[in-house]
Design a protein around this motif. Structure first.
Motif, PDB file in Angstrom:
ATOM      1  N   ASN A  88      44.169  48.318  11.886  1.00  0.00           N
ATOM      2  CA  ASN A  88      44.686  48.303  13.248  1.00  0.00           C
ATOM      3  C   ASN A  88      43.809  47.453  14.167  1.00  0.00           C
ATOM      4  O   ASN A  88      44.304  46.794  15.079  1.00  0.00           O
ATOM      5  CB  ASN A  88      44.774  49.736  13.781  1.00  0.00           C
ATOM      6  N   PHE A  89      42.504  47.475  13.921  1.00  0.00           N
ATOM      7  CA  PHE A  89      41.539  46.649  14.659  1.00  0.00           C
ATOM      8  C   PHE A  89      41.940  45.178  14.560  1.00  0.00           C
ATOM      9  O   PHE A  89      42.051  44.470  15.563  1.00  0.00           O
ATOM     10  CB  PHE A  89      40.151  46.875  14.051  1.00  0.00           C
ATOM     11  N   ASN A  90      42.194  44.730  13.337  1.00  0.00           N
ATOM     12  CA  ASN A  90      42.532  43.329  13.106  1.00  0.00           C
ATOM     13  C   ASN A  90      43.952  42.996  13.560  1.00  0.00           C
ATOM     14  O   ASN A  90      44.231  41.865  13.949  1.00  0.00           O
ATOM     15  CB  ASN A  90      42.362  42.979  11.629  1.00  0.00           C
ATOM     16  N   ALA A  91      44.851  43.983  13.492  1.00  0.00           N
ATOM     17  CA  ALA A  91      46.231  43.740  13.919  1.00  0.00           C
ATOM     18  C   ALA A  91      46.272  43.364  15.399  1.00  0.00           C
ATOM     19  O   ALA A  91      46.967  42.422  15.797  1.00  0.00           O
ATOM     20  CB  ALA A  91      47.087  44.981  13.667  1.00  0.00           C
ATOM     21  N   VAL A  92      45.524  44.089  16.228  1.00  0.00           N
ATOM     22  CA  VAL A  92      45.468  43.788  17.663  1.00  0.00           C
ATOM     23  C   VAL A  92      44.749  42.463  17.894  1.00  0.00           C
ATOM     24  O   VAL A  92      45.195  41.629  18.688  1.00  0.00           O
ATOM     25  CB  VAL A  92      44.770  44.930  18.439  1.00  0.00           C
ATOM     26  N   ALA A  93      43.640  42.261  17.177  1.00  0.00           N
ATOM     27  CA  ALA A  93      42.855  41.030  17.348  1.00  0.00           C
ATOM     28  C   ALA A  93      43.676  39.787  17.030  1.00  0.00           C
ATOM     29  O   ALA A  93      43.625  38.783  17.751  1.00  0.00           O
ATOM     30  CB  ALA A  93      41.616  41.083  16.456  1.00  0.00           C
ATOM     31  N   LEU A  94      44.463  39.867  15.960  1.00  0.00           N
ATOM     32  CA  LEU A  94      45.242  38.712  15.523  1.00  0.00           C
ATOM     33  C   LEU A  94      46.283  38.297  16.551  1.00  0.00           C
ATOM     34  O   LEU A  94      46.520  37.106  16.768  1.00  0.00           O
ATOM     35  CB  LEU A  94      45.943  39.023  14.192  1.00  0.00           C
ATOM     36  N   GLU A  95      46.913  39.286  17.178  1.00  0.00           N
ATOM     37  CA  GLU A  95      47.978  38.979  18.133  1.00  0.00           C
ATOM     38  C   GLU A  95      47.453  38.179  19.318  1.00  0.00           C
ATOM     39  O   GLU A  95      48.165  37.342  19.890  1.00  0.00           O
ATOM     40  CB  GLU A  95      48.633  40.275  18.617  1.00  0.00           C
ATOM     41  N   TYR A  96      46.187  38.406  19.691  1.00  0.00           N
ATOM     42  CA  TYR A  96      45.604  37.726  20.856  1.00  0.00           C
ATOM     43  C   TYR A  96      44.618  36.627  20.447  1.00  0.00           C
ATOM     44  O   TYR A  96      43.824  36.166  21.271  1.00  0.00           O
ATOM     45  CB  TYR A  96      44.913  38.752  21.759  1.00  0.00           C
ATOM     46  N   ASP A  97      44.657  36.232  19.153  1.00  0.00           N
ATOM     47  CA  ASP A  97      43.757  35.185  18.629  1.00  0.00           C
ATOM     48  C   ASP A  97      42.298  35.488  18.919  1.00  0.00           C
ATOM     49  O   ASP A  97      41.479  34.577  19.111  1.00  0.00           O
ATOM     50  CB  ASP A  97      44.121  33.812  19.229  1.00  0.00           C
ATOM     51  N   PHE A  98      41.969  36.772  18.955  1.00  0.00           N
ATOM     52  CA  PHE A  98      40.602  37.171  19.278  1.00  0.00           C
ATOM     53  C   PHE A  98      39.628  36.810  18.160  1.00  0.00           C
ATOM     54  O   PHE A  98      38.431  36.660  18.394  1.00  0.00           O
ATOM     55  CB  PHE A  98      40.555  38.687  19.550  1.00  0.00           C
ATOM     56  N   GLN A  99      40.159  36.668  16.927  1.00  0.00           N
ATOM     57  CA  GLN A  99      39.292  36.348  15.806  1.00  0.00           C
ATOM     58  C   GLN A  99      38.627  34.985  15.963  1.00  0.00           C
ATOM     59  O   GLN A  99      37.604  34.698  15.339  1.00  0.00           O
ATOM     60  CB  GLN A  99      40.080  36.399  14.484  1.00  0.00           C
ATOM     61  N   GLU A 100      39.198  34.121  16.820  1.00  0.00           N
ATOM     62  CA  GLU A 100      38.624  32.799  17.019  1.00  0.00           C
ATOM     63  C   GLU A 100      37.392  32.841  17.928  1.00  0.00           C
ATOM     64  O   GLU A 100      36.655  31.870  18.019  1.00  0.00           O
ATOM     65  CB  GLU A 100      39.688  31.859  17.592  1.00  0.00           C
ATOM     66  N   LYS A 101      37.191  33.955  18.594  1.00  0.00           N
ATOM     67  CA  LYS A 101      35.981  34.143  19.408  1.00  0.00           C
ATOM     68  C   LYS A 101      34.912  34.710  18.479  1.00  0.00           C
ATOM     69  O   LYS A 101      34.557  35.891  18.577  1.00  0.00           O
ATOM     70  CB  LYS A 101      36.269  35.079  20.590  1.00  0.00           C
ATOM     71  N   GLY A 102      34.461  33.888  17.543  1.00  0.00           N
ATOM     72  CA  GLY A 102      33.634  34.326  16.413  1.00  0.00           C
ATOM     73  C   GLY A 102      32.513  35.288  16.735  1.00  0.00           C
ATOM     74  O   GLY A 102      32.451  36.389  16.197  1.00  0.00           O
ATOM     75  N   ILE A 103      31.613  34.896  17.642  1.00  0.00           N
ATOM     76  CA  ILE A 103      30.423  35.694  17.895  1.00  0.00           C
ATOM     77  C   ILE A 103      30.775  37.015  18.588  1.00  0.00           C
ATOM     78  O   ILE A 103      30.199  38.065  18.301  1.00  0.00           O
ATOM     79  CB  ILE A 103      29.381  34.894  18.725  1.00  0.00           C
TER      80      ILE A 103
END
Length: 364
Positions: free
Chosen positions: A126-141
């Protein structure tokens, strides 16, 4: 690095961190040594993993959610787990009001709040599901920092949930509510079996097909997050006898998640670490207070209704740490009859977490 992290995660030292965090650390080191590309010189392969591999990995992990079998956990466990999920959501919102993390985190704070709501209801899916929708994974650090804070708080909460039944029993005598679930043994989520060609064929087809359907719906109705559609399809398919009988969906999903996390690690550049100091402290305070509030609400409401401190601790751990740590807690308390219900409510958390995560982002 995924291979190295999985093996390292089995060592005495590595178990303290887990393979997920280790694969991020390993690829971060390689990226900063310029051995593999990092965020500043990203490659199309990374974009492909973010766009396709990560959502499909979540879909595979959700194929383990069996809503019908969750009924076997009984009303006490399900009721308490729903209370715990509500407590997580309230904890995040109250912590947001008290600490105002948006002053430091900016607009990213809302997404982080949603991610934390998801993970403290169900888990990393669920953590990654929300992150993916907002492209948060690209904010690496920032993404890696959130994972690190989550890891610390989760570990501390394991200690708390192990201790509070002993402490509370001195002030408020409890009782064991649930009767034995021995007769349900081995009827919950099946053990992972070796994947055969039949299962691999169908899993790949379903994964790509579900992604395509969610993408089409996203184009037709842009207001509906594609990851939400993909999650719903996964949960619905998981209820069918055919899909639930496919072997290896969890291992396949987990491996794809590790690939995704490997890219997350590659996005972590040391030049951005200095900016994490204030942000890291804000993240830690915000997360720790939210989980503490979750605990207080669960203990008070659970104590008033069920008053089984060990069961309350296990349910809270199923929320915050996930099914695996909840099972470990049940074994530590020697409550064998709670092991299967812990697994089952853990899958319920996977089903609820993404929805509550998006709800929190919407509210904020």
């Amino acid at each position: 690095m995924v291979v190295a992290a999985v093996y390292a995660g089995k060592t005495k030292f590595g178990k303290q961190f887990g393979a997920a965090l280790l694969v991020i650390l390993f690829t971060a080191v390689l990226a900063n040594l310029k051995i593999i590309p990092s965020a500043s010189n990203s490659i199309p392969l990374y974009d492909g993993i973010f766009k396709y591999i990560a959502p499909i990995s979540i879909f595979y992990l959700l194929l383990n959610v069996n809503l019908v079998s969750i009924k076997r956990a009984g009303l006490p466990m399900i009721g308490l787990f729903l209370v715990g999920s509500l407590a997580t959501t309230l904890g995040i919102l109250i912590s947001w009001v008290l600490l105002s993390p948006e002053n430091i985190l900016g607009e990213d704070g809302k997404v982080i709040a949603g991610m934390l709501t998801g993970t403290y209801t169900g888990g990393s899916v669920n953590f990654n599901a929300v992150a993916l929708e907002y492209d948060f994974q690209e904010k690496g650090i920032l993404y890696a920092g959130t994972i690190a804070v989550d890891n610390v708080v989760t570990t501390l909460w394991i200690v708390v949930t192990l201790a509070f039944p002993v402490v509370l029993r001195r002030f408020w005598k409890d009782k064991k509510v649930l009767k034995s679930y021995e007769h349900l043994e081995k009827k919950g989520r099946p053990e992972e079996e070796s994947m055969d060609l039949h299962s691999l064929m169908w899993l790949l087809f379903l994964g790509v097909g579900a992604y395509f359907v969610s993408d089409v719906i996203k184009q037709l109705v842009p207001q509906i997050p594609s990851i939400l559609t993909l999650s719903t399809i996964g949960i619905l398919l998981a209820q069918t006898k055919f899909v639930s009988g496919l072997k290896g969906s969890h291992n396949l999903g987990l491996y794809l998640v590790f690939l995704f996390l490997a890219v997350i690690g590659a996005y972590c550049e040391l030049s951005a670490v200095t900016a994490l100091k204030d942000i890291g402290l804000a993240l830690l305070l915000f997360t720790a207070l939210a989980v503490l509030l979750h605990g207080i609400i669960v203990i008070v409401m659970g104590g008033l209704v069920y008053r089984d401190w060990e069961m309350i601790a296990i349910v809270s751990q199923a929320n915050v740490g996930g099914g695996t740590t909840a099972i470990a807690l049940a074994e530590s308390f020697n409550r064998k009859e709670l092991i299967l219900p812990a697994i089952l409510v853990g899958t319920l958390g996977n089903a609820l977490g993404t929805y509550l995560g998006f709800l929190v982002v919407f509210i904020l």
